[in-house]
Enzyme design. Sequence first.
Site, PDB file in Angstrom:
ATOM      1  N   ASP A  11     -21.795  -4.028 -19.895  1.00 43.54           N
ATOM      2  CA  ASP A  11     -22.580  -5.039 -20.597  1.00 43.54           C
ATOM      3  C   ASP A  11     -22.324  -4.875 -22.094  1.00 43.54           C
ATOM      4  O   ASP A  11     -21.770  -3.860 -22.532  1.00 43.54           O
ATOM      5  CB  ASP A  11     -24.071  -4.861 -20.281  1.00 43.54           C
ATOM      6  N   SER A  12     -22.765  -5.851 -22.867  1.00 42.75           N
ATOM      7  CA  SER A  12     -22.643  -5.762 -24.320  1.00 42.75           C
ATOM      8  C   SER A  12     -23.561  -4.682 -24.893  1.00 42.75           C
ATOM      9  O   SER A  12     -23.399  -4.281 -26.043  1.00 42.75           O
ATOM     10  CB  SER A  12     -22.971  -7.109 -24.956  1.00 42.75           C
ATOM     11  N   CYS A  74     -23.246  -8.977 -17.761  1.00 40.40           N
ATOM     12  CA  CYS A  74     -23.551  -9.651 -19.025  1.00 40.40           C
ATOM     13  C   CYS A  74     -23.322 -11.135 -18.802  1.00 40.40           C
ATOM     14  O   CYS A  74     -22.216 -11.533 -18.405  1.00 40.40           O
ATOM     15  CB  CYS A  74     -22.642  -9.118 -20.132  1.00 40.40           C
ATOM     16  N   GLU A 153     -35.453  -4.539 -26.475  1.00 43.32           N
ATOM     17  CA  GLU A 153     -34.836  -3.287 -26.915  1.00 43.32           C
ATOM     18  C   GLU A 153     -35.765  -2.469 -27.808  1.00 43.32           C
ATOM     19  O   GLU A 153     -35.604  -1.250 -27.927  1.00 43.32           O
ATOM     20  CB  GLU A 153     -33.512  -3.581 -27.611  1.00 43.32           C
ATOM     21  N   CYS A 185     -30.282 -13.811 -18.738  1.00 44.08           N
ATOM     22  CA  CYS A 185     -29.831 -12.718 -19.608  1.00 44.08           C
ATOM     23  C   CYS A 185     -30.331 -11.437 -18.960  1.00 44.08           C
ATOM     24  O   CYS A 185     -31.468 -11.388 -18.473  1.00 44.08           O
ATOM     25  CB  CYS A 185     -30.395 -12.868 -21.020  1.00 44.08           C
ATOM     26  N   HIS A 187     -31.432  -8.764 -20.041  1.00 42.95           N
ATOM     27  CA  HIS A 187     -32.652  -8.188 -20.611  1.00 42.95           C
ATOM     28  C   HIS A 187     -33.913  -8.835 -20.023  1.00 42.95           C
ATOM     29  O   HIS A 187     -34.970  -8.197 -19.947  1.00 42.95           O
ATOM     30  CB  HIS A 187     -32.697  -8.392 -22.128  1.00 42.95           C
TER      31      HIS A 187
END
Length: 272
Positions: A11-12, A74, A153, A185, A187
């Site tokens: 993932d990024s 991602c 995050e 996404c 997240h």
Amino acid sequence: MGKQAPIGVFDSGVGGLTVAREIMRQIPNERIIYFGDTARVPYGSKSQFTIIRFVRQIVHFLETKEVKAIVVACNTASAYALETIERELKIPIIGVVKPGARTAVRTTVNGRIGVIATDATINSGMYTRFIQGINPDLAVYGKACPLFVPLVEEGMLHDFVTEEIANRYLEDLKKQDIDTLILGCTHYPLLRSLIGKCMGVSVQLVNPAYETAISLRELLKEKELLADPLPEGQMVHHEFYVSDGAEKFEIFANSILPYDIRKTQVIDIEGY
């Protein structure tokens, strides 16, 4: 390579850990090599050319680990780079867009599907193209929610600020009478309860991280690559790599994974 070889997941940044978590839950015998491109996050603001270059470097790194399959955990990389990289690889590779889209198509009753994601994923139109490729009669409504990533995050999963921003982001989608919402996404599954509260019980949430783990299991089964269980008493050993900020990565990872990360190695991804 044999079926005991590891799965490459990248993932990024840290969002793809939600995909890794689902793989650990749904296919517990599989060993994971995870790479988070934390030095170059976010991908959502990068061009397609740059994203493809980044993904090629990461895939080359994972190939040095002799992985038997790769998961692009991602949405932005799946949308912009997967089709290109897939043509260049000899091992199976899957992204998170198609599994989530297929589930949304099966789930919707009124034919109105929402997608929340980064600007890049929404602008790519990938979810809309894939959903309407299955059923052109379905309506798809996209909404970029860029602030969700930094909020997650920072650990602000239940903060009143996050709830206020979610209400603002989702207000337009609520007016579209959608009955299915894709968390587009990696997240966003960590905000699932908050998003569900905002949207109400009439809207079904689709978690592409879970759907990707299920799709991976089916793919490995089809290719006869499912790992055998380890002998009793032995544990599956996963490996974690990042391009920067190992300590911060470990703190976040250990807060969401069912596996205690004791070492994360920083690598120079530009060298690949």
